[in-house]
Write a protein that holds these residues in place. Structure first.
Motif, mmCIF file in Angstrom:
data_model
loop_
_atom_site.group_PDB
_atom_site.id
_atom_site.type_symbol
_atom_site.label_atom_id
_atom_site.label_comp_id
_atom_site.label_asym_id
_atom_site.label_seq_id
_atom_site.Cartn_x
_atom_site.Cartn_y
_atom_site.Cartn_z
ATOM 1 N N ASN A 1 28.291 8.022 -12.167
ATOM 2 C CA ASN A 1 27.610 6.771 -11.833
ATOM 3 C C ASN A 1 26.233 6.874 -12.472
ATOM 4 O OD1 ASN A 1 26.469 4.474 -10.799
ATOM 5 N ND2 ASN A 1 26.202 5.302 -8.725
ATOM 6 N N PRO A 2 26.160 6.539 -13.771
ATOM 7 C CA PRO A 2 24.903 6.741 -14.497
ATOM 8 C C PRO A 2 23.938 5.597 -14.205
ATOM 9 C CG PRO A 2 26.491 5.677 -15.933
ATOM 10 C CD PRO A 2 27.186 5.892 -14.602
ATOM 11 N N PRO A 3 22.668 5.742 -14.589
ATOM 12 C CA PRO A 3 21.789 4.575 -14.515
ATOM 13 C C PRO A 3 22.321 3.512 -15.480
ATOM 14 C CG PRO A 3 20.703 6.400 -15.671
ATOM 15 C CD PRO A 3 22.004 6.915 -15.145
ATOM 16 N N TYR A 4 22.494 2.278 -15.013
ATOM 17 C CA TYR A 4 23.042 1.250 -15.911
ATOM 18 C C TYR A 4 22.348 -0.103 -15.786
ATOM 19 C CZ TYR A 4 25.990 0.190 -11.777
ATOM 20 O OH TYR A 4 26.459 -0.098 -10.517
ATOM 21 N N VAL A 5 21.231 -0.147 -15.091
ATOM 22 C CA VAL A 5 20.495 -1.414 -14.987
ATOM 23 C C VAL A 5 19.618 -1.574 -16.225
ATOM 24 C CG1 VAL A 5 18.848 -2.744 -13.613
ATOM 25 C CG2 VAL A 5 20.497 -1.232 -12.464
ATOM 26 N N ARG B 1 26.228 4.014 -2.808
ATOM 27 C CA ARG B 1 26.680 2.653 -2.533
ATOM 28 C C ARG B 1 28.167 2.651 -2.189
ATOM 29 N NH1 ARG B 1 21.613 2.280 -3.820
ATOM 30 N NH2 ARG B 1 20.859 0.637 -5.208
ATOM 31 N N ALA C 1 17.269 6.887 -11.840
ATOM 32 C CA ALA C 1 18.669 6.736 -11.433
ATOM 33 C C ALA C 1 19.202 5.331 -11.711
ATOM 34 C CB ALA C 1 18.813 7.041 -9.944
ATOM 35 N N LEU C 2 18.305 4.412 -12.072
ATOM 36 C CA LEU C 2 18.699 3.010 -12.246
ATOM 37 C C LEU C 2 18.555 2.540 -13.695
ATOM 38 C CD1 LEU C 2 16.762 1.627 -9.156
ATOM 39 C CD2 LEU C 2 19.254 1.582 -9.402
ATOM 40 N N VAL D 1 15.439 -1.612 -3.419
ATOM 41 C CA VAL D 1 16.022 -0.885 -4.562
ATOM 42 C C VAL D 1 14.907 -0.321 -5.442
ATOM 43 C CG1 VAL D 1 17.568 -1.064 -6.557
ATOM 44 C CG2 VAL D 1 18.084 -2.336 -4.473
ATOM 45 N N GLU E 1 30.484 0.745 -3.268
ATOM 46 C CA GLU E 1 31.376 0.558 -4.426
ATOM 47 C C GLU E 1 31.680 1.892 -5.120
ATOM 48 O OE1 GLU E 1 28.593 -1.146 -3.846
ATOM 49 O OE2 GLU E 1 27.349 -1.394 -5.642
ATOM 50 N N GLU F 1 31.046 4.316 -13.421
ATOM 51 C CA GLU F 1 30.614 3.059 -12.816
ATOM 52 C C GLU F 1 29.720 2.348 -13.821
ATOM 53 O OE1 GLU F 1 29.394 3.200 -8.664
ATOM 54 O OE2 GLU F 1 27.964 1.568 -9.050
ATOM 55 N N LEU G 1 19.224 8.180 -5.641
ATOM 56 C CA LEU G 1 19.783 6.866 -5.324
ATOM 57 C C LEU G 1 20.583 6.966 -4.026
ATOM 58 C CD1 LEU G 1 20.129 4.102 -7.106
ATOM 59 C CD2 LEU G 1 22.495 4.846 -7.257
#
Ligand code: GLN
Length: 288
Positions: free
Chosen positions: A193-197, A99, A216-217, A209, A101, A247, A96
């Motif tokens: 910052n794990p995959p969280y989508v 970002r 990773a997403l 994206v 943030e 995150e 990834l």
């Protein structure tokens, strides 16, 4: 012929127009970044040399870059770099792209890490290694472990760790969450910052994206598959009073708060990013 030559000026103008027509974000900036990368110059240098003609080989290679950008390959994969926390990280399709943030997540972690004392920090789902390297570089006494399930990500993270001079204090291990760690190590901070989508949202994300690793997403049906598991396993490996910092997605604050509270974390907090969206969740293990 010389009036027809493809100068830096002319190439930038043409490429900007082309990107604009095709709906590529920030067309002028993208054209400048890609051309500067191709010519191994800074963007400022391009402006010093606007009348420099490109030779045939440069034009061929630039055309190839434009083609790939038009196919929505992110600019950072084309240049192979991304700035994060004032350092330049190598990035490619294996990870990834860091970002902005996530820099705030680093800030939150640094706040609890004293500069003059050694601390143990674990970065789970490290990807490019941007969090692990930033923490290690900003806290010269910290020892940092980083894990990622992707072998490719681990290879790139190791490359960044070495290139950015923190190789003596950062250990990158391939495997699922905390599984690859030596069982006796306890951490003061676990950050991720794990995959969280949510899986169903992946197809709706920007075309750029979608070029990033789905691993990773994709956080499963509600986006929280990895978060749920991490909250459980991190609890066992934090020192008393240790911090879990993650995150999360902007709609996940309430759900993650419940997950942390149910798992026995204290001082649970959800914090926002610069756009005022819920973006970070924190919990501490009870003090001894
Ligand atoms: N913030 C990323 C995005 O918008 C998601 C990153 C993640 O899943 N960790 O695409």
């Amino acid at each position: 012929m010389s009036t027809d030559a493809w100068t830096v000026r002319k190439v930038l103008t043409w490429t900007t127009g082309h990107f604009e027509k095709k709906g590529i974000d920030s067309p002028r900036l993208t054209a400048e970044v890609l051309l500067a990368h191709l010519l191994a110059l800074s963007r400022v240098k391009l402006y010093v040399d606007l009348e420099r003609p490109l030779n045939k080989d440069e034009l061929t290679r630039f055309r190839a870059l434009i083609e790939r950008r038009m196919a929505h390959v992110p600019t950072q994969y084309l240049t192979g770099t991304k700035e994060f926390y004032n350092r330049r990280f190598a990035v490619d399709e294996r990870v990834l792209i860091p970002r902005p943030e996530t820099e705030l997540l680093v800030d939150h972690v640094l706040q609890v890490l004293p500069t003059e004392e050694p601390r143990r920090v674990l970065d789970v789902c490290t990807g490019s290694g941007c969090i692990a390297v930033s923490v290690a570089a900003e806290r010269p006494l910290a020892h940092v472990w980083a894990t990622d399930v992707s072998e490719g990500a681990c290879a790139l993270a190791r490359q960044n760790v070495e290139a950015l001079g923190v190789g003596a204090r950062v250990t990158v291990l391939q495997g699922d969450l905390l599984a690859p760690l030596p069982p006796e190590v306890r951490f003061d901070v676990v950050v991720s910052n794990p995959p969280y989508v949510a899986s169903g949202e992946l197809p709706t994300l920007q075309a750029e994206v979608q070029k990033e690793p789905h691993l990773a997403l994709d956080g499963g049906a509600d986006g929280l598959d990895v978060v749920r598991r991490l909250v459980g396993v991190a609890r066992e490996r934090l020192v008393p009073g240790g911090l879990l910092a993650m995150e999360i997605g902007e709609t996940q604050g309430a759900a993650v708060r419940v997950l942390l509270e149910r798992a026995g974390y204290a001082q649970v907090r959800v914090e926002k990013d610069l756009e005022r969206r819920d973006r970070f969740a924190f919990g501490r293990t009870p003090a001894a």
